[in-house]
Design an enzyme around this catalytic site. Structure first.
Site, short mmCIF file in Angstrom:
data_model
loop_
_atom_site.label_atom_id
_atom_site.label_comp_id
_atom_site.label_asym_id
_atom_site.label_seq_id
_atom_site.Cartn_x
_atom_site.Cartn_y
_atom_site.Cartn_z
N PHE A 80 46.34 -4.61 -106.32
CA PHE A 80 46.87 -3.15 -106.26
C PHE A 80 47.45 -2.54 -107.64
O PHE A 80 47.66 -1.48 -107.67
CB PHE A 80 48.20 -3.15 -105.21
N SER A 124 39.73 4.31 -104.23
CA SER A 124 40.26 5.62 -103.71
C SER A 124 39.20 6.53 -103.55
O SER A 124 38.21 6.64 -104.06
CB SER A 124 41.38 6.13 -104.77
N TYR A 149 43.24 9.06 -113.73
CA TYR A 149 43.69 8.00 -112.52
C TYR A 149 42.40 7.90 -111.84
O TYR A 149 42.01 6.74 -112.03
CB TYR A 149 44.73 8.68 -111.64
N LYS A 153 39.88 4.19 -111.53
CA LYS A 153 39.35 3.71 -110.05
C LYS A 153 37.77 3.71 -110.06
O LYS A 153 37.04 2.44 -109.70
CB LYS A 153 39.75 4.71 -109.02
N ASN A 178 44.36 8.76 -97.53
CA ASN A 178 45.84 9.41 -98.00
C ASN A 178 46.57 8.21 -97.02
O ASN A 178 47.01 8.53 -96.17
CB ASN A 178 46.11 10.46 -97.88
N ARG A 294 47.56 23.33 -106.63
CA ARG A 294 47.90 22.35 -107.74
C ARG A 294 46.55 22.16 -108.46
O ARG A 294 45.38 22.09 -107.76
CB ARG A 294 48.21 21.06 -107.13
N GLY A 296 43.43 20.69 -110.08
CA GLY A 296 42.52 19.32 -109.65
C GLY A 296 42.47 18.93 -108.27
O GLY A 296 41.74 18.07 -107.99
N ASP A 297 43.21 19.84 -107.48
CA ASP A 297 43.26 19.64 -106.05
C ASP A 297 41.67 19.99 -105.38
O ASP A 297 41.28 20.91 -105.88
CB ASP A 297 44.39 20.19 -105.16
C1 WQD Z 1 48.12 15.93 -100.33
C2 WQD Z 1 47.97 17.38 -100.13
C3 WQD Z 1 48.41 18.85 -102.18
C4 WQD Z 1 52.43 17.65 -102.40
C5 WQD Z 1 46.22 11.75 -104.34
C6 WQD Z 1 45.33 10.85 -105.19
C7 WQD Z 1 44.84 9.53 -104.01
C8 WQD Z 1 45.89 8.78 -103.59
C9 WQD Z 1 47.15 9.94 -102.93
C10 WQD Z 1 47.55 7.64 -104.77
C11 WQD Z 1 47.06 18.21 -101.11
C12 WQD Z 1 49.55 19.20 -100.77
C13 WQD Z 1 51.45 17.73 -102.12
C14 WQD Z 1 53.39 18.68 -102.47
C15 WQD Z 1 51.58 19.98 -101.27
N1 WQD Z 1 46.31 8.19 -104.76
N2 WQD Z 1 50.76 19.00 -101.34
N3 WQD Z 1 52.92 19.86 -101.73
O1 WQD Z 1 46.16 14.75 -103.95
O2 WQD Z 1 45.41 14.00 -101.63
O3 WQD Z 1 45.78 12.30 -103.10
O4 WQD Z 1 47.04 10.81 -103.85
O5 WQD Z 1 48.42 7.22 -104.25
O6 WQD Z 1 43.91 8.80 -104.82
O7 WQD Z 1 44.04 11.50 -105.37
O8 WQD Z 1 47.60 13.59 -102.14
O9 WQD Z 1 49.72 13.78 -101.06
O10 WQD Z 1 49.53 14.47 -103.57
O11 WQD Z 1 48.41 15.83 -101.70
O12 WQD Z 1 51.14 21.04 -100.95
O13 WQD Z 1 54.63 18.59 -102.85
O14 WQD Z 1 49.09 17.99 -100.14
O15 WQD Z 1 48.17 19.92 -102.53
O16 WQD Z 1 46.69 19.41 -100.68
P1 WQD Z 1 46.14 13.80 -102.92
P2 WQD Z 1 48.89 14.37 -102.15
#
Ligand code: WQD
Length: 339
Positions: A80, A124, A149, A153, A178, A294, A296-297
């Site tokens: 991990f 991931s 990141y 992976k 997630n 955000r 890269g999303d």
């Molecule tokens: C989820 C959604 C954001 C925060 C990443 C990595 C994955 C894993 C989990 C590590 C998105 C939205 C988020 C906020 C928001 N890695 N959001 N406001 O980006 O899908 O996955 O983290 O742990 O490998 O890629 O997860 O929870 O950051 O975002 O609107 O304050 O929630 O834009 O749509 P993500 P996330």
């Protein structure tokens, strides 16, 4: 059998250590405590009634890692330990490549010289990028992730495939969607240090009044409510999948095996749906504001988890609401600890 769990005091790691102990594995944890706190070790022991062995050091210290392999008959590893903040990885790519890949390679060097097999890699769904079709299965073509990141992976997966093929070993690449939620005992959960990057810990801290309001990054996506869709999987279900994947490797007769599994609930939920589910599950309000997307999303990602269901006899059983209830209970536990 003794399993090395790197990052075993972390979020998914700690929940997996509990499940390993519950399944009569002996566990050796190496964790540098850079993204967790020591009290997690005691809480693991409280839940499982057994104490894993713990070494507090950075896996880049190969001489210390060598001593662990000298001291214990290691039969497998669940890896991990890695930096995991997508945004941070864009600011510090070299730190991410050094930490995530050097740690992995140091363990594999020990596996190689001691002829050890059964290696599970924490990968991931980010390796798929924005997949053209949903749900995403293991044959979905990979895309180069935007973040360093995500690239670590994808590179980690390639390193393990070469390791398995060149040295006739058994590896399992687990692609998490997630992970959310906390242990039903409320003694384990996500411990974001600083401002949470991920959605659910931010929602939770907003509900607790630690954050003023949730920023929803974009509501102009091509989705039913305009917010992005992800597959939120309960962390204990995810932890159980690791034990199943390990048992499959151990029971595999052939020397060489490369397993790849998508680990998700198989259901897409939008950001607004997560907020609403949290409010409903915990009867609490979560103030938010809509902001710009955000960088890269991606728009949507959710798993076709049928391969893991069939081959691992595993399925994510816990609902989004139940997972979000455990998160709130964990937040209240953290507050009692601080007082
Ligand atoms: C989820 C959604 C954001 C925060 C990443 C990595 C994955 C894993 C989990 C590590 C998105 C939205 C988020 C906020 C928001 N890695 N959001 N406001 O980006 O899908 O996955 O983290 O742990 O490998 O890629 O997860 O929870 O950051 O975002 O609107 O304050 O929630 O834009 O749509 P993500 P996330």
């Amino acid at each position: 059998m003794t399993i090395l769990v790197t990052g075993g005091l972390g979020y998914i790691g700690s929940h997996t250590v509990v499940e390993l102990l519950n399944n009569n594995f002996d566990v050796v944890i190496v964790d540098d405590l850079s993204n967790t706190e020591k009290f997690i070790l005691k809480n693991i022991e409280t839940i499982a009634g057994k104490k894993p062995i713990f070494y507090p050091f950075d896996l880049k210290r190969k001489e210390l890692l060598h001593q662990v392999f000298e001291a214990h008959q290691i039969d497998g590893c669940i890896n991990f330990a890695a930096f995991k903040a997508v945004g941070e990885s864009q600011e510090k790519p070299i730190d991410y490549y050094e930490n995530n890949l050097f740690s992995l390679i140091n363990i594999l060097q020990e596996f190689k010289t001691r002829n050890i097999s059964n290696f599970i890699f924490s990968s991931s769904c980010t390796v798929y990028g924005q997949a053209d079709e949903q749900p995403i299965n293991e044959n979905t073509p990979l895309k180069t992730p935007e973040s360093s990141y995500g690239k670590t992976k994808q590179m980690g997966e390639e390193i393990l495939k070469d390791f398995a093929n060149s040295h006739q070993r058994k590896v399992s690449l687990l692609r998490y969607f997630n992970p959310i939620g906390a242990h039903p005992s409320s003694l384990l959960g996500e411990l974001p240090l600083g401002i949470p990057n991920n959605l659910v810990p931010y929602v939770t801290q907003t509900a607790a009044g630690i954050r003023e309001k949730l920023n929803i990054w974009g509501n102009d996506y091509p989705t039913p409510d305009g917010t992005a869709i992800r597959d939120y999987i309960y962390v204990v279900d995810l932890a159980k999948a690791h034990v199943k994947a390990l048992q499959k490797l151990i029971n595999e007769k052939s020397e060489t095996l490369i397993d790849i599994y998508n680990l998700g609930a198989g259901k897409g939920s939008s950001v607004l749906e997560v907020v609403e589910a949290f409010e409903l599950a915990n009867n609490i309000n979560v103030p938010y504001q809509i902001c710009e997307r955000r960088a890269g999303d991606i728009t949507v990602a959710y798993a076709d988890a049928t391969k893991a269901e069939k081959e691992l006899d595993w399925k994510a059983e816990t609902s989004l609401e139940e997972a979000l209830r455990t998160t709130w209970e964990w937040q209240k536990y953290l507050e009692t600890r601080q007082n």
